[in-house]
Design a protein around this motif. Structure first.
Motif, PDB file in Angstrom:
ATOM      1  N   MET A   1      11.361  71.025 -32.221  1.00 46.81           N
ATOM      2  CA  MET A   1      11.025  70.894 -33.639  1.00 46.81           C
ATOM      3  C   MET A   1       9.585  70.450 -33.868  1.00 46.81           C
ATOM      4  SD  MET A   1      13.298  67.567 -34.757  1.00 46.81           S
ATOM      5  CE  MET A   1      13.089  67.984 -36.498  1.00 46.81           C
TER       6      MET A   1
ATOM      7  N   TRP B   1      16.664  72.694 -31.855  1.00 46.28           N
ATOM      8  CA  TRP B   1      16.206  71.363 -32.240  1.00 46.28           C
ATOM      9  C   TRP B   1      15.225  70.755 -31.243  1.00 46.28           C
ATOM     10  CZ3 TRP B   1      17.334  69.593 -36.973  1.00 46.28           C
ATOM     11  CH2 TRP B   1      18.398  70.191 -37.649  1.00 46.28           C
TER      12      TRP B   1
ATOM     13  N   GLY C   1       9.117  74.379 -33.954  1.00 47.98           N
ATOM     14  CA  GLY C   1       9.292  74.296 -35.396  1.00 47.98           C
ATOM     15  C   GLY C   1       8.059  73.847 -36.148  1.00 47.98           C
TER      16      GLY C   1
END
Length: 387
Positions: free
Chosen positions: A52, A49, A61
């Motif tokens: 991201m 995370w 991400g």
């Protein structure tokens, strides 16, 4: 509220599930003990995370500020508030100048480490005598044959005790020798070398799981390859992080407001005084209804600002308005939660006093509400500059 895509809703659901592992007692203990939430941070790092919004070529991400905002709002709304959001958001917006202006070598060396959570960086801009007038900073970087030597002082540097690198704004040309006050500043991704950097924590009202610090820098050597972009352009590079920072923190304020309102509503539906639920009293219910309306309205502005930023459209007005409105809405909700619980609202075991303390921070940081209004008065309304 804008309708979320399936992917965005999946982010919200997944983050909420991760956060459910860490209840209010966890955050209460970390706050009381001034203990960084490493296990919480590592869960998000292990899940990918942290990166991201980072470019996919460096392991990130490749998502937008809107997706990051949804993540951080959900973290704050879980009861983690700023103690949970701050460790994560520093990785989201803090490296933006490096992503946009760092050399390819710098990005390849450092960004994958930021994405996997192994490299911890902090943001070193504010100084005691400069405050919000960043052009008045005095931390000086002097050019040498090997690179630069930096000396100066920074303040309110979050997470410095856990970091090995600092994104450091310096002066390379004195202010009075520049054509514009914003010229002559240079940005470095410098080592927090303990032989040259003394870090002193600041005792403060809230968000105590994440340290805030003064840093005294004494002849810190910085390699030329750790300079971000060109010499003298640091202030312009810094601006690339200001709008996303305000958008992210706006959503965090909404998250804190949601947590406080949820706790207040639950209490109002359970607490009986004078033989009836206190939630049936308009003196209780109306302020909570106002809090709900304000949170929803402010969130719309925050989502608009995030959408504009991700579409690479002008968003300074919207980002500032979002920061202002969300900070006010989050604080109002937290204040009314304390009032709803009465004496118990003042007790630590009910947690709303912690939400209150952390919501109050967002009316000051990253920029004071009054300076947001000064910006809007000048740039949105065309009124004379007041500072």
């Amino acid at each position: 509220m804008y309708e979320l895509t399936a992917e965005q809703q999946s982010i919200v659901n997944s983050v909420a599930k991760l956060c459910s592992q860490f209840d209010d007692s966890y955050w209460r203990e970390r706050d009381e003990n001034h203990e960084f939430p490493w296990d919480f941070y590592n869960v998000f790092a292990d899940g990918g995370w942290l990166g991201m919004t980072m470019p996919e070529e460096f392991g990130g991400g490749g998502l937008g500020i809107l997706e990051a905002s949804l993540m951080l709002e959900e973290i704050a709304a879980s009861g983690a508030a700023m103690n949970g959001a701050s460790p994560i958001h520093l990785t989201v917006f803090g490296m933006n100048p490096v992503i946009k202006h760092g050399s390819q070598q710098m990005k390849e060396r450092y960004l994958p480490q930021v994405v996997n959570g192994s490299l911890h960086t902090c943001f070193g801009v504010t100084e005691p005598d400069a405050g919000t007038d960043t052009t008045r900073i005095r931390t000086l970087a002097t050019r040498t044959d090997q690179g630069y030597v930096v000396s100066g002082r920074k303040v309110w540097i979050s997470k410095a005790l856990e970091c090995s690198k600092v994104l450091l704004l310096t002066r390379t040309t004195p202010r009075d020798e520049c054509k514009k006050p914003t010229d002559g500043m240079t940005l470095f991704l410098a080592d927090l070398d303990p032989d040259h950097c003394t870090i002193r924590p600041i005792e403060k009202m809230g968000r105590n799981a994440v340290d805030s610090n003064e840093i005294y820098i004494d002849e810190l050597p910085v390699a030329l390859e750790d300079r971000v972009g060109e010499e003298g352009c640091g202030f312009r590079y810094l601006l690339d992080g200001l709008n996303p920072e305000r958008i992210l923190l706006a959503h965090e304020a909404i998250g804190i407001g949601r947590a406080a309102l949820h706790r207040a509503v639950d209490y109002a539906n359970e607490r009986v005084v004078f033989d009836r639920l206190i939630g049936s009293n308009q003196g209780i219910s109306f302020p909570l209804a106002i809090a709900q309306a304000q949170l929803d309205a402010a969130k719309l502005m925050a989502q608009k600002a995030a959408g504009l930023y991700d579409a690479e459209l002008p968003c300074a007005k919207e980002a500032n308005q979002a920061k202002y409105l969300c900070a006010e809405a989050g604080f109002f909700a937290a204040d009314r939660a304390v009032q709803t619980l009465g004496g118990f609202g003042y007790a630590k075991e009910y947690d709303v006093e912690r939400y209150f303390r952390e919501a109050r921070l967002l009316r000051i940081a990253p920029i004071a509400q009054e300076l947001v209004l000064a910006y809007l008065a000048e740039h949105a309304l065309g009124l004379p500059r007041g500072y």
